[in-house]
Design a protein around this motif. Structure first.
Motif, PDB file in Angstrom:
ATOM      1  N   VAL A   1      -6.745  -5.157   1.288  1.00 36.79           N
ATOM      2  CA  VAL A   1      -7.563  -4.814   0.079  1.00 36.79           C
ATOM      3  C   VAL A   1      -7.004  -5.754  -1.105  1.00 36.79           C
ATOM      4  CG1 VAL A   1      -9.677  -3.550  -1.192  1.00 36.79           C
ATOM      5  CG2 VAL A   1      -8.987  -3.920   1.430  1.00 36.79           C
ATOM      6  N   ASN A   2      -5.838  -4.677  -1.475  1.00 35.71           N
ATOM      7  CA  ASN A   2      -4.903  -4.480  -2.526  1.00 35.71           C
ATOM      8  C   ASN A   2      -3.246  -5.555  -2.269  1.00 35.71           C
ATOM      9  OD1 ASN A   2      -6.815  -3.767  -4.335  1.00 35.71           O
ATOM     10  ND2 ASN A   2      -6.394  -1.446  -3.738  1.00 35.71           N
ATOM     11  N   PRO A   3      -3.051  -6.173  -3.592  1.00 33.35           N
ATOM     12  CA  PRO A   3      -1.907  -6.810  -3.424  1.00 33.35           C
ATOM     13  C   PRO A   3      -0.596  -5.649  -2.426  1.00 33.35           C
ATOM     14  CG  PRO A   3      -1.947  -6.666  -5.020  1.00 33.35           C
ATOM     15  CD  PRO A   3      -3.121  -6.173  -4.749  1.00 33.35           C
ATOM     16  N   HIS A   4      -1.101  -4.401  -2.604  1.00 36.58           N
ATOM     17  CA  HIS A   4       0.494  -3.795  -2.463  1.00 36.58           C
ATOM     18  C   HIS A   4      -0.491  -2.578  -1.018  1.00 36.58           C
ATOM     19  CE1 HIS A   4       1.290  -4.098  -6.504  1.00 36.58           C
ATOM     20  NE2 HIS A   4       2.130  -4.156  -6.316  1.00 36.58           N
ATOM     21  N   ASP A   5      -1.505  -3.372  -0.678  1.00 38.03           N
ATOM     22  CA  ASP A   5      -1.369  -3.115   0.634  1.00 38.03           C
ATOM     23  C   ASP A   5      -0.367  -3.401   2.086  1.00 38.03           C
ATOM     24  OD1 ASP A   5      -3.630  -2.021  -0.128  1.00 38.03           O
ATOM     25  OD2 ASP A   5      -5.126  -2.422   0.379  1.00 38.03           O
ATOM     26  N   PHE A  17      -0.718   0.775  -1.463  1.00 43.60           N
ATOM     27  CA  PHE A  17       1.097   0.953  -1.934  1.00 43.60           C
ATOM     28  C   PHE A  17       2.154   1.278  -1.018  1.00 43.60           C
ATOM     29  CE2 PHE A  17      -1.583   2.850  -4.994  1.00 43.60           C
ATOM     30  CZ  PHE A  17      -1.353   1.654  -5.997  1.00 43.60           C
TER      31      PHE A  17
END
Lengths: 389, 188
Positions: A23-27, A147
């Motif tokens: 979903v997010n770039p650090h996932d 993260f």
């Protein structure tokens, strides 16, 4: 994928749900290899903690293999075997910088739900009610880890899956509880609760130099494990008139230097206060049976530390006067596993700590409902049921 | 003579049974805790968080309508309609509500101010920025809007929380698109 879902109070079911995606770039997406029951799950299963919704995937203690990473993940990669602490840190906020990852300022999507209760919200946690983030849990084939650089720890060679699993929650929680006690050589530490967290708190206290560790519980098999696996003294509270008196008399009348409560809101015990708590809990007038907490505060020697690892909701009859008049220090937290992970790896590699024996039942995910029944009812001496999705 | 220990033991057994019956009925505990969670907090009361970013960066952030769309939630879209004027489009329950606001730079920070009409004052969303204790920038947000059911204290707190997350980590915590058997939420 298949996942264990909360369907209502005391109702679990293995369901088919969508696979998680980035979903997010650090996932990071982790293929779960092992995931385990935790005593704190029982609080929302039994309806004592609010905030679950039908269909929620539960579970927060797990390890596995990374199968996908977001574009901004740099320190771990696909194929890494990792263990993931149960609370989610961002690694950037002041609390994460101070090693208080469970108090992270940015990882709880439902922070506004929690703010009225706590004043200031915690970080998110996997599979543990919506005020705590509403994240999908680990009793599933795959899990999304936000993260990834901060929360995925590559497991060193020499540490087995069954050892690494418990570094996700039970071990760091226990270790943190012992760390709170500021143990000096020669100290006596008493631990309420011989579940996985209590046993790991006891083991950690010994690693940190405690001369005597005394574990209090009522289940013979668990007390036996404390004695044989950790090398502690034990007290079966059903066989003594008073835990406080027993501890006082065995410590020269001074009491333990530190007391660790690893029980929480569904504690058992004996006596009038326990009956009173049960009535109030049954009538929904309080959420806690805080027998062990009160006992720990009463039993602790003057100037000592009471370290609270058990999860509580709303506790009444809190003995503030005892804390004040005995100059006690009360320390508590949800676990900051990211802070302790490097030290824990060293202790396992150095053969000072082997948590793998916490796994008493090894089950496929399809038998997770049965696993929770065994765990909750302590059938077949179940200490921890572990699922292999 | 009364065996007090036995009385207590029996009382424990009775209460155990009663407690189990109540649990089996499927109730959940802590009604007042839930009420605290569910109670909408008035958006006119200020909410404040501290972000680890300098004041100039914070001001710049809040003037970007793309950022406003991200932090104010999934049912709100904020666009520039002309210089210094924003259009806020709310899509809720199958209907759209539109506000047009100008952007005022004030001595405190920023104010998004809509036009009053004959009957009701226009929306007013105010951001104040300040030097926070121990460093960083304090962001205080309050809102007075003609549709209070759209905007609560939870809405303003969530916007601040997301803004901080976006500035500090580059992303907003979200469950959107994250599957489970439950309905997606956390972004409302």
């Amino acid at each position: 994928m298949r996942a264990l879902c909360w369907m209502g109070v005391n109702e679990l079911s293995v369901e088919t749900v969508d696979d998680p995606g980035l979903v997010n770039p650090h996932d990071v997406i982790v293929k779960v290899r092992l995931t385990t029951t935790c005593g704190s799950d029982l609080h929302f299963l039994g309806g004592y903690l609010p905030g679950m919704r039908e269909g929620d995937v539960i579970g927060h203690e797990f390890m596995g293999e990374i199968v996908e990473t977001g574009p901004e993940v740099t320190s771990v990669q696909v194929g890494d075997r990792v263990v993931v602490p149960s609370f989610i840190g961002c690694g950037k906020c002041p609390y994460c910088a101070d090693g208080l990852h469970a108090a992270c300022d940015t990882t709880n999507p439902n922070a506004a739900m929690q703010q009225p209760l706590l004043g200031y919200p915690t970080g998110g946690i996997y599979g543990y009610t919506h005020p705590f983030g509403g994240y999908q849990g680990s009793h599933a084939e795959y899990i999304r880890v936000p993260f990834g650089d901060v929360n995925c720890f590559r497991i060193p060679e020499g540490i087995g899956d069954e050892q690494a699993l418990f570094l996700s929650d039970a071990v760091p929680t226990g270790y943190m509880g012992a760390d709170f006690c500021d143990i000096s050589p020669g100290d006596t530490v008493a631990v309420w609760g011989a579940g996985a967290v209590g046993l790991m708190a006891a083991a950690s206290a010994k690693i940190m130099g405690a001369e005597r560790v005394i574990v209090i519980d009522r289940f013979r098999d668990r007390l036996d494990r404390a004695a044989t696996k950790v090398g502690t003294e034990t007290v079966d509270y059903t066989e003594v008139d008073s835990v406080y008196e027993t501890l006082r008399e065995s410590t020269g009348g001074r009491g333990p230097d530190a007391c660790i409560d690893a029980v929480g809101m569904e504690g058992h015990g004996t006596g009038v206060m326990q009956a009173y708590d049960k009535v109030k809990q049954a009538l929904r007038m309080e959420s806690d049976r805080a027998t062990s907490l009160r006992e720990a505060i009463l039993s602790c020697g003057k100037g000592g530390v009471v370290s609270v690892l058990g999860i509580y909701g709303v506790t009444d009859k809190f003995p503030m006067a005892v804390l004040t008049n005995k100059s006690l220090t009360l320390r508590t937290a949800q676990q900051h596993g990211q802070r302790y992970m490097p030290a824990l790896f060293e202790h396992v590699l150095g053969n000072r700590l082997d948590p793998s024996w916490l796994m008493t039942h090894d089950l496929p995910l399809t038998e997770a409902v049965r696993g929770y029944e065994m765990f909750e009812n302590k059938e077949d001496d179940c200490l921890r049921a572990v699922f292999r999705p | 003579m009364v065996d007090f220990g036995r009385v207590v033991q029996n009382a424990n057994r009775v209460v155990d049974s009663a407690g189990k019956a109540v649990n089996d009925a499927g109730h959940t505990v802590g009604g007042f805790v839930r009420r605290a969670v569910d109670r909408p907090v008035d958006a006119r009361k200020p909410q404040t968080v501290t972000v680890a970013a300098p004041r100039a960066q914070v001001m710049q952030f809040w003037r970007d309508p793309e950022n406003l769309s991200k932090v104010f939630g999934d049912h709100v879209r904020v666009e520039t309609v002309e210089a210094n004027r924003l259009r806020w489009t709310w899509d809720t329950a199958g209907r759209s509500t539109i506000w047009d606001t100008r952007v005022d730079v004030t001595s405190e920070g920023l104010a998004f101010v809509g036009e009053d009409d004959a009957d009701t004052p226009g929306p007013r969303v105010v951001l104040a920025v300040s030097d926070a204790p121990r460093g960083g920038t304090g962001m205080t947000l309050r809102a007075e809007v003609p549709a209070p059911d759209l905007v609560t204290g939870a809405w303003t707190f969530t916007a601040l929380y997301r803004a901080r997350a976006l500035m500090q980590t580059g992303e907003i915590p979200t469950l959107q698109g994250s599957p489970s058997a439950r309905e997606s939420e956390g972004d409302a």
